[in-house]
Motif scaffolding. Structure first.
Motif, PDB file in Angstrom:
ATOM      1  N   VAL A   1       0.826  -1.207   0.000  1.00  0.00           N
ATOM      2  CA  VAL A   1       0.000   0.000   0.000  1.00  0.00           C
ATOM      3  C   VAL A   1       0.859   1.255   0.000  1.00  0.00           C
ATOM      4  O   VAL A   1       0.533   2.239  -0.683  1.00  0.00           O
ATOM      5  N   ASP A   2       1.956   1.252   0.716  1.00  0.00           N
ATOM      6  CA  ASP A   2       2.826   2.431   0.713  1.00  0.00           C
ATOM      7  C   ASP A   2       3.367   2.717  -0.685  1.00  0.00           C
ATOM      8  O   ASP A   2       3.498   3.881  -1.079  1.00  0.00           O
ATOM      9  N   ALA A   3       3.695   1.667  -1.432  1.00  0.00           N
ATOM     10  CA  ALA A   3       4.208   1.850  -2.795  1.00  0.00           C
ATOM     11  C   ALA A   3       3.118   2.401  -3.712  1.00  0.00           C
ATOM     12  O   ALA A   3       3.367   3.288  -4.541  1.00  0.00           O
ATOM     13  N   LEU A   4       1.906   1.877  -3.570  1.00  0.00           N
ATOM     14  CA  LEU A   4       0.790   2.393  -4.366  1.00  0.00           C
ATOM     15  C   LEU A   4       0.502   3.847  -4.027  1.00  0.00           C
ATOM     16  O   LEU A   4       0.311   4.687  -4.918  1.00  0.00           O
ATOM     17  N   MET A   5       0.502   4.168  -2.741  1.00  0.00           N
ATOM     18  CA  MET A   5       0.224   5.538  -2.323  1.00  0.00           C
ATOM     19  C   MET A   5       1.319   6.498  -2.766  1.00  0.00           C
ATOM     20  O   MET A   5       1.043   7.665  -3.070  1.00  0.00           O
ATOM     21  N   ALA A   6       2.558   6.027  -2.836  1.00  0.00           N
ATOM     22  CA  ALA A   6       3.644   6.892  -3.306  1.00  0.00           C
ATOM     23  C   ALA A   6       3.400   7.327  -4.741  1.00  0.00           C
ATOM     24  O   ALA A   6       3.660   8.483  -5.107  1.00  0.00           O
TER      25      ALA A   6
ATOM     26  N   CYS B   1      -9.017   2.806  -5.288  1.00  0.00           N
ATOM     27  CA  CYS B   1     -10.149   1.902  -5.092  1.00  0.00           C
ATOM     28  C   CYS B   1      -9.780   1.052  -3.885  1.00  0.00           C
ATOM     29  O   CYS B   1      -8.875   0.212  -3.968  1.00  0.00           O
ATOM     30  N   LEU B   2     -10.442   1.283  -2.779  1.00  0.00           N
ATOM     31  CA  LEU B   2     -10.065   0.645  -1.511  1.00  0.00           C
ATOM     32  C   LEU B   2     -10.752  -0.706  -1.347  1.00  0.00           C
ATOM     33  O   LEU B   2     -11.981  -0.792  -1.333  1.00  0.00           O
ATOM     34  N   ASP B   3      -9.943  -1.749  -1.232  1.00  0.00           N
ATOM     35  CA  ASP B   3     -10.433  -3.093  -0.917  1.00  0.00           C
ATOM     36  C   ASP B   3      -9.471  -3.715   0.093  1.00  0.00           C
ATOM     37  O   ASP B   3      -8.494  -4.366  -0.284  1.00  0.00           O
ATOM     38  N   PRO B   4      -9.705  -3.490   1.380  1.00  0.00           N
ATOM     39  CA  PRO B   4      -8.770  -3.960   2.408  1.00  0.00           C
ATOM     40  C   PRO B   4      -8.602  -5.469   2.429  1.00  0.00           C
ATOM     41  O   PRO B   4      -7.549  -5.967   2.827  1.00  0.00           O
ATOM     42  N   ALA B   5      -9.627  -6.207   2.004  1.00  0.00           N
ATOM     43  CA  ALA B   5      -9.548  -7.672   2.043  1.00  0.00           C
ATOM     44  C   ALA B   5      -8.396  -8.184   1.196  1.00  0.00           C
ATOM     45  O   ALA B   5      -7.725  -9.155   1.562  1.00  0.00           O
ATOM     46  N   ASN B   6      -8.147  -7.555   0.053  1.00  0.00           N
ATOM     47  CA  ASN B   6      -7.080  -8.014  -0.836  1.00  0.00           C
ATOM     48  C   ASN B   6      -5.720  -7.997  -0.157  1.00  0.00           C
ATOM     49  O   ASN B   6      -4.871  -8.853  -0.410  1.00  0.00           O
ATOM     50  N   CYS B   7      -5.499  -7.009   0.675  1.00  0.00           N
ATOM     51  CA  CYS B   7      -4.155  -6.764   1.219  1.00  0.00           C
ATOM     52  C   CYS B   7      -3.788  -7.707   2.353  1.00  0.00           C
ATOM     53  O   CYS B   7      -2.612  -7.789   2.735  1.00  0.00           O
ATOM     54  N   VAL B   8      -4.764  -8.427   2.882  1.00  0.00           N
ATOM     55  CA  VAL B   8      -4.481  -9.368   3.963  1.00  0.00           C
ATOM     56  C   VAL B   8      -3.502 -10.439   3.482  1.00  0.00           C
ATOM     57  O   VAL B   8      -2.656 -10.914   4.246  1.00  0.00           O
TER      58      VAL B   8
ATOM     59  N   ALA C   1      -6.468   3.444   6.933  1.00  0.00           N
ATOM     60  CA  ALA C   1      -5.903   4.703   7.427  1.00  0.00           C
ATOM     61  C   ALA C   1      -4.933   5.314   6.419  1.00  0.00           C
ATOM     62  O   ALA C   1      -4.921   6.536   6.219  1.00  0.00           O
ATOM     63  N   ARG C   2      -4.124   4.477   5.784  1.00  0.00           N
ATOM     64  CA  ARG C   2      -3.100   4.994   4.858  1.00  0.00           C
ATOM     65  C   ARG C   2      -3.709   5.561   3.595  1.00  0.00           C
ATOM     66  O   ARG C   2      -3.179   6.514   3.008  1.00  0.00           O
ATOM     67  N   THR C   3      -4.823   5.009   3.153  1.00  0.00           N
ATOM     68  CA  THR C   3      -5.395   5.402   1.855  1.00  0.00           C
ATOM     69  C   THR C   3      -6.570   6.370   1.962  1.00  0.00           C
ATOM     70  O   THR C   3      -6.986   6.940   0.953  1.00  0.00           O
ATOM     71  N   ALA C   4      -7.107   6.574   3.150  1.00  0.00           N
ATOM     72  CA  ALA C   4      -8.405   7.246   3.329  1.00  0.00           C
ATOM     73  C   ALA C   4      -8.544   8.543   2.538  1.00  0.00           C
ATOM     74  O   ALA C   4      -9.569   8.781   1.888  1.00  0.00           O
ATOM     75  N   ALA C   5      -7.527   9.375   2.567  1.00  0.00           N
ATOM     76  CA  ALA C   5      -7.638  10.693   1.943  1.00  0.00           C
ATOM     77  C   ALA C   5      -7.726  10.625   0.422  1.00  0.00           C
ATOM     78  O   ALA C   5      -8.196  11.578  -0.213  1.00  0.00           O
TER      79      ALA C   5
END
Length: 266
Positions: free
Chosen positions: A140-145, A158-165, A176-180
């Motif tokens: 997620v940090d790399a995507l957000m960068a 496009c937020l899908d927290p289930a994928n990142c587990v 929290a990291r992607t919310a904004a």
């Protein structure tokens, strides 16, 4: 807040695993019958082969039913994205979901930024927002960068927290990291449990509200109603013993999830 369904909510009923696969028109009708406001045609290659007349009929059906259409593809290669933007124009779509990687095409961060910046003029001109999904292949940090370097309202998450587990990233941390930067929500619940025999673990889907997705916290943090963000229901439903059982359960999950999501936003 607009809520609705993805083609992933019809994964089995719309597949060749069943005798009579549901068409997009039938999926739209069910979305409307369940009170949905939007329908996301996501990772559905058949949309690329529809004629101009067929796309127009789909657009007209959605308009008649009061449903907003969205599209989803994968990758940042220019030609496929341009093709989907052409389809988006015909369907009056304003949100296109994608991912940074697609197959063997795996741009690094700077390449991803360059591709997105090259696409921005058309996104702005067409009024389309590109939503890049959170998933296990990219931290997620790399995507957000990448998102933060592009820094344009037409490119978001496009937020899908289930994928990142699957990458051992906790849903709360991802939210929290992607919310904004969130512009689209994929809603699916999941279990993360020990495999039978206690060797290893399984990451599997379940009906909304029965698993580990922090739905209420996510909705409170993102505020989709206040920000005009659509929420799209998907499933991780494995094949059951037979087609009839699988299709029945998929329909039950869809109805249950729509009702529960609506109760959380009403």
């Amino acid at each position: 807040m607009a809520i609705g369904l993805s083609t992933y909510a019809f994964f089995w009923r719309g597949s060749t695993q069943v005798e009579a696969p549901m068409t997009l028109a039938a999926m739209l009708e069910e979305t409307a019958a369940l009170g949905g406001d939007l329908f996301q045609i996501c990772d559905y290659p058949a949309i690329e082969s529809l004629t101009a007349a067929e796309l127009e009929a789909l657009r007209e059906q959605a308009a008649r039913l009061g449903i907003r259409l969205e599209l989803g593809t994968r990758g940042l290669a220019r030609e496929p994205l341009e093709r989907y933007l052409d389809i988006a124009e015909r369907l009056d779509v304003r949100l296109l979901r994608s991912m940074i990687y697609s197959g063997d095409d795996r741009p690094d961060a700077q390449q991803a930024v360059q591709r997105l910046e090259a696409l921005l003029p058309r996104l702005r001109r067409q009024g389309v927002t590109l939503a890049l999904e959170t998933y296990e292949q990219l931290p997620v940090d790399a995507l957000m960068a990448v998102i933060e370097q592009v820094d344009d309202a037409h490119v978001g998450i496009c937020l899908d927290p289930a994928n990142c587990v699957a990458a051992l990233e906790l849903p709360g941390t991802v939210i929290a990291r992607t919310a904004a930067r969130v512009v689209n929500l994929h809603i699916k619940d999941f279990h993360f449990t020990r495999s039978p025999g206690w060797v290893g673990f399984q990451l599997t889907g379940c009906p909304l509200g029965e698993g580990l997705l922090p739905l209420s916290d996510m909705l409170a943090r993102i505020d989709p109603a206040g920000r005009g963000i659509g929420a799209v229901i998907e499933h991780w439903l494995g094949w059951q013993d037979d087609a009839a059982t699988t299709c029945r359960l998929e329909a039950e999950w869809t109805r249950h999830n729509m009702n529960l999501l609506r109760s959380n936003v009403s």
